[in-house]
Every structure is written in C-alpha cells, then in structure tokens.
Design a protein around this motif. Structure first.
Motif, PDB file in Angstrom:
ATOM      1  N   SER A  47      10.036   7.260  -8.381  1.00 51.90           N
ATOM      2  CA  SER A  47      10.797   6.549  -7.352  1.00 51.90           C
ATOM      3  C   SER A  47      10.379   5.088  -7.277  1.00 51.90           C
ATOM      4  N   LEU A  48       9.085   4.836  -7.353  1.00 53.30           N
ATOM      5  CA  LEU A  48       8.585   3.461  -7.282  1.00 53.30           C
ATOM      6  C   LEU A  48       9.111   2.637  -8.446  1.00 53.30           C
ATOM      7  N   GLU A  49       9.071   3.200  -9.642  1.00 51.26           N
ATOM      8  CA  GLU A  49       9.558   2.465 -10.815  1.00 51.26           C
ATOM      9  C   GLU A  49      11.042   2.146 -10.689  1.00 51.26           C
ATOM     10  N   LYS A  50      11.805   3.092 -10.175  1.00 52.43           N
ATOM     11  CA  LYS A  50      13.234   2.869  -9.996  1.00 52.43           C
ATOM     12  C   LYS A  50      13.481   1.781  -8.951  1.00 52.43           C
ATOM     13  N   ARG A  51      12.735   1.831  -7.844  1.00 52.84           N
ATOM     14  CA  ARG A  51      12.953   0.835  -6.801  1.00 52.84           C
ATOM     15  C   ARG A  51      12.551  -0.562  -7.260  1.00 52.84           C
ATOM     16  N   ASN A 282       0.307  -0.291   2.130  1.00 55.89           N
ATOM     17  CA  ASN A 282       1.683   0.163   2.276  1.00 55.89           C
ATOM     18  C   ASN A 282       2.337   0.259   0.901  1.00 55.89           C
ATOM     19  N   SER A 283       2.459   1.486   0.400  1.00 54.71           N
ATOM     20  CA  SER A 283       3.118   1.710  -0.890  1.00 54.71           C
ATOM     21  C   SER A 283       4.554   2.198  -0.708  1.00 54.71           C
ATOM     22  N   GLU A 284       4.954   2.413   0.550  1.00 53.67           N
ATOM     23  CA  GLU A 284       6.280   2.949   0.825  1.00 53.67           C
ATOM     24  C   GLU A 284       7.377   1.881   0.698  1.00 53.67           C
ATOM     25  N   THR A 285       7.119   0.688   1.240  1.00 56.52           N
ATOM     26  CA  THR A 285       8.157  -0.355   1.229  1.00 56.52           C
ATOM     27  C   THR A 285       7.763  -1.561   0.391  1.00 56.52           C
ATOM     28  N   LEU A 286       6.499  -1.593  -0.060  1.00 54.66           N
ATOM     29  CA  LEU A 286       6.009  -2.714  -0.859  1.00 54.66           C
ATOM     30  C   LEU A 286       5.376  -2.215  -2.152  1.00 54.66           C
ATOM     31  N   PHE A 287       5.347  -3.069  -3.152  1.00 51.25           N
ATOM     32  CA  PHE A 287       4.541  -2.828  -4.347  1.00 51.25           C
ATOM     33  C   PHE A 287       3.502  -3.941  -4.394  1.00 51.25           C
ATOM     34  N   VAL A 288       2.239  -3.568  -4.206  1.00 48.11           N
ATOM     35  CA  VAL A 288       1.158  -4.550  -4.103  1.00 48.11           C
ATOM     36  C   VAL A 288       0.354  -4.561  -5.400  1.00 48.11           C
ATOM     37  N   GLU A 289       0.170  -5.755  -5.948  1.00 50.13           N
ATOM     38  CA  GLU A 289      -0.627  -5.950  -7.157  1.00 50.13           C
ATOM     39  C   GLU A 289      -1.778  -6.905  -6.860  1.00 50.13           C
ATOM     40  N   ASN A 332     -10.990   4.463  -5.633  1.00 51.72           N
ATOM     41  CA  ASN A 332     -10.609   5.805  -5.193  1.00 51.72           C
ATOM     42  C   ASN A 332      -9.139   5.912  -4.808  1.00 51.72           C
ATOM     43  N   GLY A 333      -8.443   4.795  -4.754  1.00 50.12           N
ATOM     44  CA  GLY A 333      -7.035   4.823  -4.386  1.00 50.12           C
ATOM     45  C   GLY A 333      -6.152   5.334  -5.511  1.00 50.12           C
ATOM     46  N   THR A 334      -4.928   5.704  -5.156  1.00 48.84           N
ATOM     47  CA  THR A 334      -3.949   6.184  -6.141  1.00 48.84           C
ATOM     48  C   THR A 334      -2.694   5.329  -6.053  1.00 48.84           C
ATOM     49  N   LEU A 335      -1.732   5.586  -6.920  1.00 50.07           N
ATOM     50  CA  LEU A 335      -0.488   4.831  -6.887  1.00 50.07           C
ATOM     51  C   LEU A 335       0.250   5.049  -5.575  1.00 50.07           C
ATOM     52  N   LYS A 336       0.261   6.288  -5.099  1.00 53.81           N
ATOM     53  CA  LYS A 336       0.943   6.593  -3.845  1.00 53.81           C
ATOM     54  C   LYS A 336       0.115   6.182  -2.635  1.00 53.81           C
TER      55      LYS A 336
END
Length: 448
Positions: A47-51, A282-289, A332-336
């Motif tokens: 879903s993230l890649e598509k968005r 916030n991984s729901e509405t943003l993609f943070v790098e 320890n974090g994940t993509l989601k």
C-alpha cells in the motif's frame, strides 16, 4: 465573561460540526486511517509503495510547478526524485497549486518561519481531515479524548483586543483553558498554579520551554502538580526540543507521563510518543526518510536530514520535502512502525567554528545546559553565535552566576568544541519569545 469548561455535549458537537461545516470529511478520514492501520505488514508495504507512486504521478500530471521542478525524472526510481526545499516554495501559492484547485476550496495556512523560510501552503480538505484524525488517534493512546478532555494550554495568544477575545472564545468552546506564555514571571506562574488547584484539567499541551519553566517553579515551591490537580493524566509538549534532563524534571514535578509531539503545520503529526516511550513516526499519512548530503538514505541509527512525503495532499506537492530538521531512526523500528531515535535540531541552526568545523547549534545549548542548570538557579537561557569564535548566552536566574560557574561553562564548551571561543553571559529579567510564544534555544548570526 467566558465559560472555561463547557459541557462535553457542546464540545463534542462543536468539534464535529465545525469540521463538517468547513467541508473537512472527518468521518471518511477516520475510516481510512483505521483501514491503513489494520493492514498486515506485507499489505502495508504494498500500500505504501502504491501511495508513493500515486502521489508522484498525480503531481507530475496535474501540477505545473512540480513538473517544471523535477522535469525528466524517473518516478519509479524513488531515490532519483529531487528533494524539495523550503526555498523552492517561496513563490506565490497560486503558482504551486495543482490544476483546477481553487484557494476557496482548500485549507490554507502559513508556516511559522522558524526554519528561516516562511511560506504559505495548501492542503486539500481530505488531507486536512486526516491530520485531525491522526491527532485524535495519537491522543487516544494516552486516554485523552480530543472532544471531551479538558486541556491546560501553554501557548501564545494574539495581543490585540479582537484577536485576544477571539482566541479566548475559541478556547472556551474547545474545552481548553489557555495560559498565555509571554509573561512567565514568578507572579504569573503563581496564578497558573492557582488555576490548577481550582480546575479539573485532564492534560497539559503546549510549548516545551514554557512548561519546563513552570516545572522549575513547582520545584522551587516543592509541590508536585498532580497532588493539587488529581485529574491530570498526561503532559504533551510540542514545537521545541525536549531534552532528556527536561523530561525528567517534568515527570518529577508534574507527576504525570510526558509525551513528545513532533509535527509540521504544512504536513501532519510527524512523530508521537507512545505508552512505551517510543517516538513513533507517522507512517499512515506520511513517508519519512532520513537522508545524507547526497539525498541517499542513511543506515538506521545514523543522523541525517529528515525528508518527508505527504502521501495524500493533491492540492500542493510535498514530495521528498526537506523539513529542515536532523534526526535518526531507531534500528528496532519497522516500515509500518518506524521509531525516531533522535531529533537533533534544525539544519539551518549550524555553527561554523574558527577551525572550519560545522556542528549542530544545539550542541552549544546542550553542553551549556549540562553545566548552567545544575543548581536550579538558572530558569531559562538561549545561545546566540555572533561571530565564528564568539557566543552570547542570555539567561534568567534568581541570582547572578558566580565566577566559577561562568568558568565551568567556558571550560565545557572548549572541552567539546575546541579552544579560542569567546563567551559573553548576559543576565536578564525575561527572555524575548517569538510572536507565537516559542523560545529559540540557539541562533547563529554567522553566514558561511
């Protein structure tokens, strides 16, 4: 005379009614947020890649400003997409809006300018509704209902009569009581304290430095706030750096858990402390790098530039947008469920030293803080670099710093940053805050 604590029925209906009346689809946004959160890790990754691809393609096809800026890119190669800077956005909003977007049909606001590049921005109404849905979701982690819980608000306030009354009315209808932070004298802090004795606050929300100063006032009185205001559940600090020593001070004298909020008005809530004290991104509405100087992702744990993509905003592009901060991810974090390990200040707050070395400006504040506040005498201070080798520390305190304390500060700076630095200390009654009430801990007046 305003009612300071309206009924829950009024607040509940006012909150929902206001959003709906202004055209923000809060129910739809909440449903969508729940759907994203319910995805499995694999489904979330897809879903993230598509968005990500959808928002890039939308602006390439519908936004002339963005198309000109990134002409010739391969949208399928994410790392090749140029990073958007704040200076790129300092042109009329009309030139940056997507095709067919009317200023009358979007949410428009202006950044604070704390990063040195203020600009006006726009969000489509669904994106802005998602912001409110995110805030409600994160507050609920700590038992706070945005529609019902009574807030003690440490914020600035307009000083003109109309603006002041308007903000007070808004506060009274939003189930919050505002403590204006432009006057933080002992007398005013005592008035704040008396309000907590009389009012059943559920939580504190506001600028970090002001709440820290209030906690020092409580420490001086030797009173834990929770003891006089037993309804208090949590304190949420925002807009300014939260140092670990300040967090411990707040926990000790407020007597409640401390939640750190990191956000940006042009984007969304970026990170928020959960009940395990993890700083959840916030991984729901943003993609943070987090990127290096060549705009490539850095390994988890390494500090880099925080770059953010708004995955939903179709009114205005924020794609690989350099927000102007430094930070690092927790391994320890994940993509989601990414976790922010550190938030180390703004990229424009960089000190250039006589030896040519560059260091984050907050290094000066942090090193100085470890010395200057040991005896609880100094209540607040700020650091200003006036020349490459010259720094001014302006502070408030109950008594002036002694000669040995001044020497300790200078020695600490030289130990961490090198010799040959000239230090001036100025004691004042109060520190000047910005128009919004923020306190800028470090400022450099030196250009490269």
């Amino acid at each position: 005379m305003f009612v300071t604590c309206p009924t829950n029925f009024l607040v509940l209906n006012l909150f929902d009614f206001t959003l709906r009346f202004k055209g923000f689809p809060i129910e739809e946004a909440t449903r969508h947020l729940n759907e994203i959160q319910s995805l499995s890790d694999d489904a979330f990754a897809n879903s993230l890649e598509k968005r990500k691809q959808d928002i890039v393609h939308f602006h390439l096809n519908n936004n002339a400003f963005y198309t000109d800026l990134v002409r010739g890119i391969n949208p399928k190669d994410w790392n090749s997409i140029p990073v958007l800077t704040k200076s790129d956005l300092q042109q009329p909003l009309e030139k940056r809006l997507s095709n067919g977007v009317s200023k009358k049909k979007v949410y428009i606001n202006k950044t604070s300018g704390s990063g040195g590049h203020p600009f006006t921005f726009a969000k489509d109404k669904f994106t802005h509704a998602l912001t409110w849905a995110m805030i409600q979701n994160r507050f609920s982690w700590h038992g706070i209902n945005l529609k019902k819980s009574f807030q003690a608000r440490f914020y600035g306030i307009p000083l003109d009569f109309v603006g002041y009354q308007k903000e007070r009315l808004k506060d009274s209808l939003s189930n919050r009581y505002r403590f204006p932070i432009f006057d933080l004298s002992e007398e005013k802090l005592e008035q704040f304290f008396q309000k907590f004795i009389k009012m059943p606050f559920d939580y504190i929300n506001g600028y970090t430095s002001s709440i820290v100063l209030f906690a020092k006032f409580l420490q001086h009185k030797n009173v834990i706030l929770k003891d006089v205001c037993p309804t208090l559940k949590v304190c949420m600090v925002t807009s300014e750096m939260l140092f670990e020593s300040d967090k411990k001070l707040l926990e000790a004298w407020l007597g409640v858990p401390i939640v750190n909020e990191y956000g940006a008005s042009e984007l969304d809530l970026i990170a928020y402390t959960d009940t395990n004290d993890d700083f959840i991104v916030n991984s729901e509405t943003l993609f943070v790098e987090i990127l290096d100087e060549n705009n490539r992702p850095v390994p988890k744990g390494k500090v880099g530039r925080i770059v953010i993509t708004s995955l939903y905003n179709k009114a205005h592009p924020f794609i690989r947008y350099d927000i102007g901060d430094w930070g690092s991810f927790n391994p320890n974090g994940t993509l989601k469920k990414p976790i922010l390990k550190s938030l180390t200040g703004r990229t424009n707050d960089v000190a250039l030293l006589p030896n040519g070395k560059k260091v984050p400006g907050l290094t000066f504040y942090y090193v100085t803080k470890s010395i200057i506040e040991d005896n609880s005498n100094v209540t607040e201070f700020v650091v200003v670099q006036t020349k490459t080798d010259a720094f001014e520390i302006t502070y408030t305190s109950r008594i002036p710093l002694r000669k040995k304390e001044k020497e300790d500060i200078k020695n600490a700076l030289e130990k961490y940053l090198g010799t040959g630095l000239n230090l001036t200390l100025n004691r004042v009654e109060t520190l000047d805050r910005s128009r919004r009430g923020k306190l800028k801990q470090f400022t450099t007046l030196v250009n490269e």
